[in-house]
Design a protein around this motif. Structure first.
Motif, PDB file in Angstrom:
ATOM      1  N   PRO A 249       0.895  -1.282  -0.131  1.00 40.54           N
ATOM      2  CA  PRO A 249       0.110   0.062   0.073  1.00 40.54           C
ATOM      3  C   PRO A 249       0.848   1.167   0.109  1.00 40.54           C
ATOM      4  O   PRO A 249       1.825   1.465   0.556  1.00 40.54           O
ATOM      5  N   THR A 250       0.558   2.230  -0.831  1.00 38.94           N
ATOM      6  CA  THR A 250       1.303   3.436  -0.907  1.00 38.94           C
ATOM      7  C   THR A 250       1.359   4.241   0.437  1.00 38.94           C
ATOM      8  O   THR A 250       2.539   4.871   0.611  1.00 38.94           O
ATOM      9  N   LEU A 252       2.085   2.850   3.159  1.00 45.15           N
ATOM     10  CA  LEU A 252       3.088   2.561   4.013  1.00 45.15           C
ATOM     11  C   LEU A 252       4.329   3.388   3.958  1.00 45.15           C
ATOM     12  O   LEU A 252       5.465   3.259   4.593  1.00 45.15           O
ATOM     13  N   SER A 253       4.727   4.092   2.827  1.00 49.37           N
ATOM     14  CA  SER A 253       5.767   4.649   2.637  1.00 49.37           C
ATOM     15  C   SER A 253       6.055   5.927   3.838  1.00 49.37           C
ATOM     16  O   SER A 253       7.001   6.404   3.864  1.00 49.37           O
ATOM     17  N   GLY A 254       4.762   6.135   4.260  1.00 50.34           N
ATOM     18  CA  GLY A 254       4.883   7.261   5.469  1.00 50.34           C
ATOM     19  C   GLY A 254       5.305   6.528   6.867  1.00 50.34           C
ATOM     20  O   GLY A 254       5.218   7.166   7.876  1.00 50.34           O
ATOM     21  N   LEU A 255       5.542   4.944   6.969  1.00 42.76           N
ATOM     22  CA  LEU A 255       5.961   4.413   8.227  1.00 42.76           C
ATOM     23  C   LEU A 255       7.436   4.855   8.383  1.00 42.76           C
ATOM     24  O   LEU A 255       8.330   4.982   7.784  1.00 42.76           O
ATOM     25  N   SER A 256       7.570   5.362   9.615  1.00 45.94           N
ATOM     26  CA  SER A 256       8.747   5.911  10.317  1.00 45.94           C
ATOM     27  C   SER A 256       8.867   5.408  11.529  1.00 45.94           C
ATOM     28  O   SER A 256       8.522   6.049  12.680  1.00 45.94           O
ATOM     29  N   LEU A 257       9.144   4.141  11.816  1.00 45.21           N
ATOM     30  CA  LEU A 257       9.034   3.517  13.185  1.00 45.21           C
ATOM     31  C   LEU A 257      10.318   3.665  14.189  1.00 45.21           C
ATOM     32  O   LEU A 257      11.422   3.974  13.672  1.00 45.21           O
ATOM     33  N   SER A 258       9.735   3.808  15.335  1.00 42.07           N
ATOM     34  CA  SER A 258      10.933   3.985  16.507  1.00 42.07           C
ATOM     35  C   SER A 258      11.663   2.623  16.717  1.00 42.07           C
ATOM     36  O   SER A 258      12.705   2.674  17.358  1.00 42.07           O
ATOM     37  N   VAL A 259      10.789   1.664  16.676  1.00 36.11           N
ATOM     38  CA  VAL A 259      11.538   0.342  16.755  1.00 36.11           C
ATOM     39  C   VAL A 259      12.401  -0.132  15.466  1.00 36.11           C
ATOM     40  O   VAL A 259      12.035  -0.079  14.537  1.00 36.11           O
ATOM     41  N   GLY A 261      14.967  -2.187  12.644  1.00 33.25           N
ATOM     42  CA  GLY A 261      14.849  -3.277  11.891  1.00 33.25           C
ATOM     43  C   GLY A 261      13.976  -3.714  10.697  1.00 33.25           C
ATOM     44  O   GLY A 261      12.748  -3.304  11.142  1.00 33.25           O
ATOM     45  N   GLU A 262      14.249  -4.293   9.713  1.00 33.05           N
ATOM     46  CA  GLU A 262      13.323  -4.687   8.625  1.00 33.05           C
ATOM     47  C   GLU A 262      12.184  -5.322   9.126  1.00 33.05           C
ATOM     48  O   GLU A 262      10.882  -5.365   8.751  1.00 33.05           O
ATOM     49  N   PHE A 263      12.586  -6.319  10.160  1.00 33.65           N
ATOM     50  CA  PHE A 263      11.319  -7.379  10.799  1.00 33.65           C
ATOM     51  C   PHE A 263      10.419  -6.681  11.395  1.00 33.65           C
ATOM     52  O   PHE A 263       9.123  -6.838  11.237  1.00 33.65           O
ATOM     53  N   ASN A 264      10.708  -5.593  12.097  1.00 35.73           N
ATOM     54  CA  ASN A 264       9.931  -4.629  12.698  1.00 35.73           C
ATOM     55  C   ASN A 264       9.040  -3.910  11.827  1.00 35.73           C
ATOM     56  O   ASN A 264       7.864  -3.845  12.026  1.00 35.73           O
ATOM     57  N   ARG A 265       9.318  -3.586  10.633  1.00 37.03           N
ATOM     58  CA  ARG A 265       8.635  -2.854   9.600  1.00 37.03           C
ATOM     59  C   ARG A 265       7.634  -3.997   9.054  1.00 37.03           C
ATOM     60  O   ARG A 265       6.539  -3.619   8.886  1.00 37.03           O
ATOM     61  N   GLN A 266       8.068  -5.096   8.944  1.00 35.24           N
ATOM     62  CA  GLN A 266       7.067  -6.099   8.304  1.00 35.24           C
ATOM     63  C   GLN A 266       6.075  -6.609   9.406  1.00 35.24           C
ATOM     64  O   GLN A 266       4.931  -6.506   9.177  1.00 35.24           O
ATOM     65  N   ASN A 267       6.458  -6.359  10.596  1.00 36.27           N
ATOM     66  CA  ASN A 267       5.326  -6.637  11.735  1.00 36.27           C
ATOM     67  C   ASN A 267       4.367  -5.560  11.512  1.00 36.27           C
ATOM     68  O   ASN A 267       3.173  -5.603  11.783  1.00 36.27           O
ATOM     69  N   ALA A 268       4.943  -4.114  11.230  1.00 35.28           N
ATOM     70  CA  ALA A 268       3.806  -3.108  11.211  1.00 35.28           C
ATOM     71  C   ALA A 268       3.079  -3.093   9.880  1.00 35.28           C
ATOM     72  O   ALA A 268       1.984  -2.966   9.981  1.00 35.28           O
ATOM     73  N   VAL A 269       3.552  -3.645   8.969  1.00 34.26           N
ATOM     74  CA  VAL A 269       2.723  -4.118   7.944  1.00 34.26           C
ATOM     75  C   VAL A 269       1.568  -4.968   8.060  1.00 34.26           C
ATOM     76  O   VAL A 269       0.300  -4.721   7.719  1.00 34.26           O
ATOM     77  N   ILE A 278     -10.478  -3.792   9.029  1.00 34.29           N
ATOM     78  CA  ILE A 278     -11.594  -3.549  10.096  1.00 34.29           C
ATOM     79  C   ILE A 278     -12.058  -2.061   9.906  1.00 34.29           C
ATOM     80  O   ILE A 278     -12.886  -1.825  10.890  1.00 34.29           O
ATOM     81  N   GLY A 279     -11.468  -1.280   9.138  1.00 35.77           N
ATOM     82  CA  GLY A 279     -12.270   0.074   8.958  1.00 35.77           C
ATOM     83  C   GLY A 279     -11.314   1.270   9.353  1.00 35.77           C
ATOM     84  O   GLY A 279     -11.932   2.238   8.987  1.00 35.77           O
ATOM     85  N   LEU A 280     -10.189   1.197   9.651  1.00 34.02           N
ATOM     86  CA  LEU A 280      -9.212   2.152  10.092  1.00 34.02           C
ATOM     87  C   LEU A 280      -8.794   2.889   8.955  1.00 34.02           C
ATOM     88  O   LEU A 280      -8.587   2.258   7.931  1.00 34.02           O
ATOM     89  N   LYS A 281      -8.621   4.255   9.039  1.00 33.82           N
ATOM     90  CA  LYS A 281      -8.063   4.906   7.585  1.00 33.82           C
ATOM     91  C   LYS A 281      -6.735   4.839   7.551  1.00 33.82           C
ATOM     92  O   LYS A 281      -6.003   4.703   8.593  1.00 33.82           O
ATOM     93  N   PRO A 282      -6.294   4.516   6.541  1.00 31.74           N
ATOM     94  CA  PRO A 282      -4.639   4.250   6.165  1.00 31.74           C
ATOM     95  C   PRO A 282      -3.745   5.209   6.760  1.00 31.74           C
ATOM     96  O   PRO A 282      -2.703   4.937   7.572  1.00 31.74           O
ATOM     97  N   LEU A 283      -3.905   6.586   6.497  1.00 28.34           N
ATOM     98  CA  LEU A 283      -2.983   7.401   7.132  1.00 28.34           C
ATOM     99  C   LEU A 283      -3.171   7.334   8.632  1.00 28.34           C
ATOM    100  O   LEU A 283      -1.994   7.563   9.308  1.00 28.34           O
TER     101      LEU A 283
END
Length: 442
Positions: A249-250, A252-259, A261-269, A278-283
């Motif tokens: 999803p486009t 996700l380019s705005g993800l800037s995690l404090s945790v 590693g790439e594995f945590n980025r995948q957890n966030a995905v 379930i209906g939350l807005k992407p941004l």
């Protein structure tokens, strides 16, 4: 007031069950052989009565419910007494299904890696969005403040593992949860005390998929074709993320995690895809995830100054490699490895572990008693071995250099080791440069 007697109450799942039962208005009698942080600090409610050490008998009232943790053996005198008296025994997952989950929309987070972090991320995002979800997490989330909450919303987020349920129920815990939304974060071989092969583990996930409703949603990564084949055969809606995902999803380019590693980025995905379904807005989801500060004992920064020291729950070779890759930043990497699980102690994946640790500059192993590891493999890679936590602390202290990054990897928290090491670091390098997580949240 109805009493709920919980045997093994200081386990990760059991402490959460105790808190949920308190919220439902029960009085808890929690029994365990010992009480240690962090779970003991989750058992401080006035309606939780703690008993240290298992008696041979307990006096029960007609209205009592007894929940048995999966670490309690059939051979224990107390268990033998309860069985002889034909007392109705609940496993924790069965009790959860009967008294908490049956009327909720269950979001179950399963898989070999990342369950605690993904569960925490989803619960955090839903809480921030005002959904007031229930949740039960196999660890402490500092932001959420507890391992479990009943919540008033329709969704309940639960960490759903494939380990067995109780001495009288050898099925995986996740078969009790009947999810509406299911996350599968990799399926790899583990738990050699229960499963003989990866195929046996995959079969349990195939059973789990049979319990999803036709409208069920699946978010998955690192799963074999047998799982995707069954998803398609059942007509279930599913999204893949990670390497096999057709696109990202486009937003996700705005993800800037404090945790890290790439594995945590995948957890966030994974958390993003669930929340989006379930209906939350992407941004908004991205904003919530960017404010997520991590789960306890997952790359937990214990000391920061001239050196950095982390504590982590990693024990599977893939987790070990991912943590090393995520934290190493051009500095010398010193890894303390403690093989605490049955699979590790029995040497079931020694070569994979050695390969995973290869990116470290120095590895020190805390050897468990009565292990069956092939120590020659570790020695060939110039790894050092210690028999006690004190010896481990002495060894680490002797080789630390300024600018080192230290990672301690164990399924157990090495309390004695950390006490010595942190005292040494503060004495040698001074106070830390930042305020770290409260030790109670380790």
């Amino acid at each position: 007031m109805v009493r709920v007697i919980i045997l093994g109450v200081c386990g990760k799942l059991m402490a959460g069950v105790a808190n949920l039962a308190v919220e439902k208005g029960y009085h808890i009698v929690g029994i365990d052989k010992c009480f240690a942080p962090p779970m003991s600090e989750m058992l401080t409610h006035p309606n939780i009565e703690l008993i240290k050490g298992y008696p041979e008998h307990i006096i029960l009232q007609p209205s009592d419910m007894v929940i048995v943790g999966n670490q309690l053996a059939r051979s224990m005198a107390l268990i033998q007494d309860l069985v002889a008296k034909r007392v109705r025994l609940y496993s924790a997952p069965e009790w959860l299904m009967n008294f908490v989950l049956r009327d909720r929309q269950v979001i179950a987070v399963s898989g070999s890696h990342g369950k605690t972090t993904i569960t925490s991320m989803i619960a955090w995002a839903l809480s921030q969005a005002g959904y007031d979800p229930g949740y039960l997490i196999g660890g402490v989330s500092p932001q959420l403040g507890t391992t479990a909450k009943l919540g008033s919303g329709q969704y309940f987020v639960i960490e759903a593992d494939e380990y067995d349920t109780a001495f009288f129920d050898k099925r995986p815990k996740f078969l009790h949860y009947w999810p509406t939304v299911l996350v599968i974060s990799h399926i790899d071989f583990d738990h050699a005390d229960i499963y003989q092969s990866l195929q046996e583990i995959v079969q349990q996930y195939k059973y789990l998929l049979r319990l999803l409703p036709k409208t069920g949603q699946v978010v998955a990564t690192g799963v074999p074709s047998a799982i995707t084949d069954q998803l398609e055969a059942f007509g279930l809606s599913y999204q893949l993320y990670g390497e096999r995902a057709p696109h990202s999803p486009t937003e996700l380019s705005g993800l800037s995690l404090s945790v890290p590693g790439e594995f945590n980025r995948q957890n966030a995905v994974a958390a993003f895809l669930v929340c989006q379904q379930i209906g939350l807005k992407p941004l908004e989801i991205v904003q919530y995830l960017n404010r997520f500060t991590g789960a306890a004992r997952r790359q937990a920064l214990m000391y920061q100054g001239v050196v950095r020291a982390y504590d982590d729950f990693a024990h599977h070779p893939k987790e070990i490699a991912a943590v090393c890759e995520g934290i190493k930043d051009g500095q010398r990497l010193l890894v303390v490895y403690h093989p605490a699980t049955y699979t590790q102690r029995m040497g079931k994946m020694d070569q994979e572990v050695v390969d995973a640790l290869a990116m470290a500059d120095q590895v020190i192993v805390l050897l468990p008693p009565k292990h069956q590891m092939d120590w020659s493999l570790y020695e060939q890679s110039l790894m050092l071995g210690c028999d006690t936590e004190q010896a481990l602390a002495d060894c680490v202290q002797s080789i630390i250099q300024p600018q080192d990054v230290i990672i301690v990897m164990s399924a157990n928290y090495l309390e004695a080791f950390w006490a010595v090491l942190l005292s040494h670091l503060q004495l040698r390098f001074g106070k830390q440069d930042c305020i770290l997580q409260d030790e109670a949240l380790r």
